[in-house]
Design a protein around this motif. Structure first.
Motif, PDB file in Angstrom:
ATOM      1  N   GLY A 228      -1.915  -2.505 -13.071  1.00  0.00           N
ATOM      2  CA  GLY A 228      -2.038  -3.929 -13.695  1.00  0.00           C
ATOM      3  C   GLY A 228      -1.802  -5.014 -12.541  1.00  0.00           C
ATOM      4  N   ALA A 229      -1.084  -4.404 -11.362  1.00  0.00           N
ATOM      5  CA  ALA A 229      -1.174  -5.308 -10.340  1.00  0.00           C
ATOM      6  C   ALA A 229      -2.140  -5.259  -9.173  1.00  0.00           C
ATOM      7  N   ARG A 230      -3.410  -4.452  -9.588  1.00  0.00           N
ATOM      8  CA  ARG A 230      -4.589  -4.484  -8.970  1.00  0.00           C
ATOM      9  C   ARG A 230      -4.252  -4.076  -7.410  1.00  0.00           C
ATOM     10  N   PRO A 231      -3.564  -2.845  -7.465  1.00  0.00           N
ATOM     11  CA  PRO A 231      -3.080  -2.337  -5.851  1.00  0.00           C
ATOM     12  C   PRO A 231      -4.426  -2.097  -4.932  1.00  0.00           C
ATOM     13  N   GLU A 232      -3.896  -2.474  -3.908  1.00  0.00           N
ATOM     14  CA  GLU A 232      -4.935  -2.158  -2.785  1.00  0.00           C
ATOM     15  C   GLU A 232      -4.145  -1.518  -1.537  1.00  0.00           C
ATOM     16  N   LEU A 233      -4.540  -0.209  -0.998  1.00  0.00           N
ATOM     17  CA  LEU A 233      -4.109   0.422  -0.022  1.00  0.00           C
ATOM     18  C   LEU A 233      -4.415  -0.059   1.325  1.00  0.00           C
TER      19      LEU A 233
ATOM     20  N   THR B  61       8.998  -4.662  -2.824  1.00  0.00           N
ATOM     21  CA  THR B  61       9.497  -5.961  -2.469  1.00  0.00           C
ATOM     22  C   THR B  61       8.537  -6.845  -2.473  1.00  0.00           C
ATOM     23  N   THR B  62       9.008  -8.237  -2.591  1.00  0.00           N
ATOM     24  CA  THR B  62       8.101  -9.368  -2.374  1.00  0.00           C
ATOM     25  C   THR B  62       7.972  -9.951  -1.155  1.00  0.00           C
ATOM     26  N   GLY B  63       8.692  -9.427  -0.171  1.00  0.00           N
ATOM     27  CA  GLY B  63       8.792  -9.600   1.147  1.00  0.00           C
ATOM     28  C   GLY B  63       9.543 -10.888   1.601  1.00  0.00           C
TER      29      GLY B  63
ATOM     30  N   LEU C  28       4.004  -4.136  -1.459  1.00  0.00           N
ATOM     31  CA  LEU C  28       4.274  -5.428  -1.237  1.00  0.00           C
ATOM     32  C   LEU C  28       3.651  -6.417  -2.025  1.00  0.00           C
ATOM     33  N   GLU C  29       4.322  -7.069  -3.018  1.00  0.00           N
ATOM     34  CA  GLU C  29       3.567  -8.058  -3.995  1.00  0.00           C
ATOM     35  C   GLU C  29       3.426  -9.266  -3.320  1.00  0.00           C
ATOM     36  N   LEU C  30       1.994  -9.654  -3.266  1.00  0.00           N
ATOM     37  CA  LEU C  30       1.623 -10.839  -2.832  1.00  0.00           C
ATOM     38  C   LEU C  30       1.737 -12.085  -3.830  1.00  0.00           C
ATOM     39  N   GLY C  31       1.769 -13.415  -3.001  1.00  0.00           N
ATOM     40  CA  GLY C  31       1.775 -14.395  -4.029  1.00  0.00           C
ATOM     41  C   GLY C  31       3.070 -15.209  -4.080  1.00  0.00           C
ATOM     42  N   ARG C  32       4.272 -14.502  -4.069  1.00  0.00           N
ATOM     43  CA  ARG C  32       5.492 -15.155  -4.056  1.00  0.00           C
ATOM     44  C   ARG C  32       6.000 -15.670  -2.696  1.00  0.00           C
ATOM     45  N   SER C  33       5.989 -14.644  -1.730  1.00  0.00           N
ATOM     46  CA  SER C  33       6.421 -14.935  -0.607  1.00  0.00           C
ATOM     47  C   SER C  33       5.278 -15.059   0.591  1.00  0.00           C
ATOM     48  N   PHE C  34       4.403 -14.256   0.292  1.00  0.00           N
ATOM     49  CA  PHE C  34       3.164 -14.129   1.204  1.00  0.00           C
ATOM     50  C   PHE C  34       1.864 -14.300   0.560  1.00  0.00           C
ATOM     51  N   PRO C  35       1.062 -15.232   0.734  1.00  0.00           N
ATOM     52  CA  PRO C  35      -0.274 -15.136   0.046  1.00  0.00           C
ATOM     53  C   PRO C  35      -0.963 -14.075   0.506  1.00  0.00           C
TER      54      PRO C  35
ATOM     55  N   VAL D   4       0.960   0.931   3.140  1.00  0.00           N
ATOM     56  CA  VAL D   4       1.460  -0.073   2.596  1.00  0.00           C
ATOM     57  C   VAL D   4       0.451  -0.657   1.263  1.00  0.00           C
ATOM     58  N   VAL D   5       1.009  -0.618   0.196  1.00  0.00           N
ATOM     59  CA  VAL D   5       0.291  -0.994  -1.083  1.00  0.00           C
ATOM     60  C   VAL D   5       0.472  -2.611  -1.242  1.00  0.00           C
ATOM     61  N   LEU D   6      -0.608  -3.229  -1.383  1.00  0.00           N
ATOM     62  CA  LEU D   6      -0.744  -4.589  -1.493  1.00  0.00           C
ATOM     63  C   LEU D   6      -0.904  -4.925  -2.897  1.00  0.00           C
ATOM     64  N   LEU D   7       0.051  -5.448  -3.619  1.00  0.00           N
ATOM     65  CA  LEU D   7       0.057  -5.573  -5.198  1.00  0.00           C
ATOM     66  C   LEU D   7      -0.424  -7.084  -5.335  1.00  0.00           C
ATOM     67  N   HIS D   8      -1.830  -7.236  -6.038  1.00  0.00           N
ATOM     68  CA  HIS D   8      -2.560  -8.716  -6.072  1.00  0.00           C
ATOM     69  C   HIS D   8      -2.003  -9.352  -7.236  1.00  0.00           C
ATOM     70  N   GLY D   9      -1.366  -8.573  -8.151  1.00  0.00           N
ATOM     71  CA  GLY D   9      -0.998  -9.252  -9.392  1.00  0.00           C
ATOM     72  C   GLY D   9       0.305  -9.142  -9.802  1.00  0.00           C
ATOM     73  N   VAL D  10       1.251 -10.168 -10.302  1.00  0.00           N
ATOM     74  CA  VAL D  10       2.532  -9.898 -10.598  1.00  0.00           C
ATOM     75  C   VAL D  10       2.794  -8.942 -11.693  1.00  0.00           C
ATOM     76  N   VAL D  11       3.845  -8.174 -11.456  1.00  0.00           N
ATOM     77  CA  VAL D  11       4.347  -7.091 -12.341  1.00  0.00           C
ATOM     78  C   VAL D  11       5.991  -7.020 -12.275  1.00  0.00           C
ATOM     79  N   PRO D  12       6.535  -6.959 -13.243  1.00  0.00           N
ATOM     80  CA  PRO D  12       7.947  -6.895 -13.286  1.00  0.00           C
ATOM     81  C   PRO D  12       8.283  -5.583 -12.790  1.00  0.00           C
ATOM     82  N   PHE D  13       9.254  -5.438 -11.655  1.00  0.00           N
ATOM     83  CA  PHE D  13       9.342  -4.221 -10.883  1.00  0.00           C
ATOM     84  C   PHE D  13      10.056  -3.303 -11.775  1.00  0.00           C
ATOM     85  N   ILE D  14      11.026  -3.574 -12.854  1.00  0.00           N
ATOM     86  CA  ILE D  14      11.471  -2.760 -13.640  1.00  0.00           C
ATOM     87  C   ILE D  14      10.636  -1.801 -14.417  1.00  0.00           C
TER      88      ILE D  14
END
Length: 511
Positions: free
Chosen positions: A16-21, A56-58, A86-93, A110-120
């Motif tokens: 759901g967070a559209r991961p990019e390797l 992490t959000t970085g 690494l979730e993008l958008g909050r700390s790093f665009p 490194v997996v870049l998460l382009h969408g916000v997802v609750p880590f829990i």
């Protein structure tokens, strides 16, 4: 199957967070995720054990120079982190270039998460899958342990246990000491990998048990279950463990004397000493005996062990009553050829000691049937000596007619037949010592070739012609070229030879 990075990326919460390797992209199926951890601390590496996927959000990397980003990635790789998410958008665009560059250099995915997802949601789903995998693995280990315990009850000892591992896995197994000595199982070519486990005895690594074949959860569970059991058997053995050669010799001795609980015990112990019968191969029992009674058994027993191992894919060797018993796996289509090569090699090396006679029983399908083949080889060996065979290799099928006649050799009708066929020649030889019976036998061996028969007898061709003419006269003018005549005389010669050599076989003609 262990929970891998590919499994983690396939979770709906991650998808759901559209991961990019990014970063290091290889080995998704080989990178095991032991746990999923979340942290925004820059200096988190010392608190990790390895095998984690770090979410992490970085936030801890914000406003830090590129050198700090590089150090962050290098530290995670150094402690064995499986991947950085690494979730993008909050700390790093976008992902910090220095971090990605260093991650690629040190092999950190490194997996870049382009969408916000609750880590829990990610951790709950991942940990549930990881725990399920661990429970499944524990169940598999328990199941394999039960199977091994059942096998140990049937075939106790280190050799039997290693053989059971090979049977249950369908792969060659080996048990090697810390010093590199192969104690049980099959010698495997260098570079052949597989699942393995250290065998700990007294808190120290005593050796290593390995299954040589495709690795997988079942083989991993099997070696994990087997490790402590092998250690227990090593400690229970009063003198440690015997060499594979001694274990193989004991197996053959037990096989011939019937001292084994079940045929399953034989099969496990055979695998435990590395006796593996490959497809297209059969098992044969052989007897190697000295031509000379002066031969010293210890001197050539080792030669038989070494040369048979060189010529045949699987062997077991033991001494019994002054002979050597040899069990071998041979190709069904080329058994005689391989045994002939071994026989020639043995006589090339032991000729100075008088040479050896190798006798083989019939081919059989498996180790439990080997007792019959070995007994047939022993019978063939006794018969070969009795008829003083000139051949160094005798298969049971070569003397099948002798075996049949041996059961009837004392029959009165057969005795009358023999005397009716050979009586005049025997009487003439008794009066003159002309050796006509020996001449007739040699002529048949030579395929009725008079020149070859003369060479074999060491006489001139003209002398042989005279003997043949005299034999024909004494036998009533029979034509030795007629098949029916030759068959009757040859049968009589076989019976005469068996009667003549009912004792030691000394002084008998060679056939």
């Amino acid at each position: 199957m262990p929970f891998t990075l590919r499994d983690l990326l396939a979770l709906p919460a991650v998808q759901g967070a559209r991961p990019e390797l990014a970063g290091h992209r290889d080995g998704l199926d080989e990178r095991v995720v032991r746990w999923v951890h979340t942290s925004e601390i820059q200096d988190i590496a010392p608190l990790l054990k390895g095998g984690e996927a770090l979410l992490t959000t970085g936030l801890g990397l914000v406003a830090l120079p590129p050198e700090a980003h590089r150090a962050y990635a290098a530290a995670l790789a150094r402690v064995g982190v499986t991947a950085l998410l690494l979730e993008l958008g909050r700390s790093f665009p976008t992902a910090p270039p220095a971090l990605l560059d260093e991650a690629a250099r040190v092999g950190l995915p490194v997996v870049l998460l382009h969408g916000v997802v609750p880590f829990i949601e990610v951790t709950e789903a991942a940990h549930a899958a990881i725990l399920e995998q661990e429970v499944t693995a524990l169940r598999e280990v328990a199941e394999q342990r039960n199977r091994l315990l059942q096998a140990m009850a049937e075939s106790p000892g280190v050799v039997g246990l290693v053989g059971a591992c090979a049977q249950l896995s369908g792969q060659p197994a080996s048990l090697v000491t810390a010093d590199g000595e192969l104690v049980a199982g099959s010698a495997v070519p260098e570079g052949c990998a597989g699942d393995g486990v250290d065998v700990l005895v007294g808190g120290r690594i005593w050796g290593r048990l390995t299954l040589h074949g495709p690795a997988g959860p079942r083989t991993a569970a099997l070696v994990e279950a087997a490790g402590p059991l092998v250690a227990l058997e090593v400690q229970r053995s009063p003198s440690g463990t015997s060499s594979r050669r001694l274990s193989a010799a004991q197996l053959l001795t037990d096989l011939m004397t019937g001292r084994y609980p079940t045929t399953g015990d034989l099969a496990s112990r055979a695998l435990g000493v590395g006796f593996v019968v490959r497809p297209g191969h059969a098992v044969v029992g052989c007897v190697v005996r000295p031509r000379s009674h002066r031969s010293a058994l210890p001197g050539w027993l080792q030669t038989v062990q070494e040369r048979s191992a060189r010529h045949l894919p699987a062997t077991m060797v033991a001494e019994r009553d002054g002979h050597v018993l040899l069990a071998a796996a041979v190709p069904r289509a080329g058994a005689r050829r391989q045994l002939a090569a071994l026989t020639a090699d043995l006589n090339a090396r032991l000729g100075a000691m008088g040479g050896v006679l190798v006798c083989a029983g019939p081919l059989v399908d498996d180790v439990p049937a080997l007792a019959g083949s070995l007994q047939s080889a022993l019978d063939t060996s006794d018969l070969a000596v009795r008829i003083a065979t000139a051949s160094d290799l005798v298969l049971s099928e070569d003397v099948a007619l002798y075996q049949l006649l041996l059961t009837m050799v004392d029959d009165a009708a057969l005795e009358r037949f023999t005397l009716a066929q050979l009586g005049p020649l025997l009487q003439h030889d008794a009066r003159t010592g002309a050796g006509l019976v020996m001449t007739l036998d040699t002529l048949f061996v030579a395929g009725m070739s008079k020149s070859r028969a003369a060479d074999m007898l060491g006489i001139r061709r003209q002398t042989l012609y005279g003997r043949v003419e005299r034999m024909s006269q004494l036998l009533g003018g029979v034509d030795l070229e007629q098949r029916e005549v030759r068959t009757a005389l040859d049968l009589a010669l076989l019976c005469w030879r068996l009667r003549l050599n009912g004792g030691s076989g000394s002084g008998s003609p060679q056939r």
